[in-house]
Design an enzyme around this catalytic site. Sequence first.
Site, short mmCIF file in Angstrom:
data_model
loop_
_atom_site.label_atom_id
_atom_site.label_comp_id
_atom_site.label_asym_id
_atom_site.label_seq_id
_atom_site.Cartn_x
_atom_site.Cartn_y
_atom_site.Cartn_z
N SER A 139 -42.79 -9.47 33.88
CA SER A 139 -42.95 -8.47 32.82
C SER A 139 -42.00 -7.31 33.05
CB SER A 139 -44.40 -7.95 32.79
OG SER A 139 -44.53 -6.87 31.89
N LYS A 163 -48.24 -4.22 26.02
CA LYS A 163 -48.57 -4.19 27.45
C LYS A 163 -49.96 -3.58 27.61
CE LYS A 163 -44.24 -5.37 28.43
NZ LYS A 163 -43.86 -6.72 28.92
N SER A 215 -43.61 -13.46 24.12
CA SER A 215 -43.24 -13.73 25.51
C SER A 215 -44.49 -13.94 26.36
CB SER A 215 -42.41 -12.58 26.08
OG SER A 215 -43.24 -11.46 26.33
N SER A 265 -45.32 -12.14 29.06
CA SER A 265 -45.55 -10.98 29.92
C SER A 265 -47.02 -10.58 29.98
CB SER A 265 -44.71 -9.79 29.43
OG SER A 265 -45.19 -9.30 28.21
#
Length: 303
Positions: free
Chosen positions: A268, A165, A108, A110
């Site tokens: 995100s 993350k 993704s 994010s």
Amino acid sequence: MTLQALLGNFALILFVLTVATGIVWFLDVFYLSRQRRARADAALAEFDARNARLAADGMPQETHGRSAIAERLLKQPTWVEYSGSFFPVIALVFILRSFLFEPFKIPSSSMVPTLQIGDLILVNKFTYGIRLPVVNKKIIDINTPQRGDVMVFKYPKDISLDYIKRVVGVPGDRVEYRNKKLIINGKDVSYKQLPDYLDEEHLTYSKQFEENLTGVAHRILNDDRAPAYVPNPDAFPRKELCSYNSEGFVCTVPAGHYFMMGDNRDNSLDSRYWGFVPDEYIVGKAFFVWMNLGNLKRIGSFH
């Protein structure tokens, strides 16, 4: 754990294959091969005795077949042969993947601009401590995650999924996000505005900043069209440690947990929405892009 989750747990599959092929390999080395040798020795002894009797009777001896008998009786069964061949390869992959480095693919946006969709990255599995594979239980402490680290972890709402993350809060931190700017333990995080970032896929621009998270400088994106507040956060464990308002939120990170955010701040789903990441869900520290088939210039380290 559901069947789908089991089938999606590659570490578990590797573990089962390693154990299964390892059992066959050890069984063959210490038992089956000896049985085959004993049968071959008995058959060859009988062959030699028969030739000795033929020679004593003055009859022609069998000159062919001795090597064929040995080859036939010493040959490994196909299932043993394949298991023995695959065992060292599977075991090596399992050890490397479980204790040293594991590859992941970024699914993704994010973590844009730090990581792009399609980046193939390496994750250091030992920098945060040695963990038992499959159960992910830490047995040796080495380092702890620091603010600014890019970390892979099990998604708290579904531990069959891996998320990536950036660590913005460690145990005991007071993390405040006010009008899209971080404040850690009462101190403003420094920002330097950079040229706007072009999303080439959607042909849109985002505000781009260099964020200096307690000494770790990295780029982040903000979308002026997105609100500063956090819409509809989940009812996650320890949510009472967080308060939300129109400007953002304030959270105090509990012991043994971490607060994670994506670098693409307005695109995100992270700790703002689903809460803290327990230490036992940590997979490792991401540190290197080893391939991106769409852009080879992406290869290299990042922070």
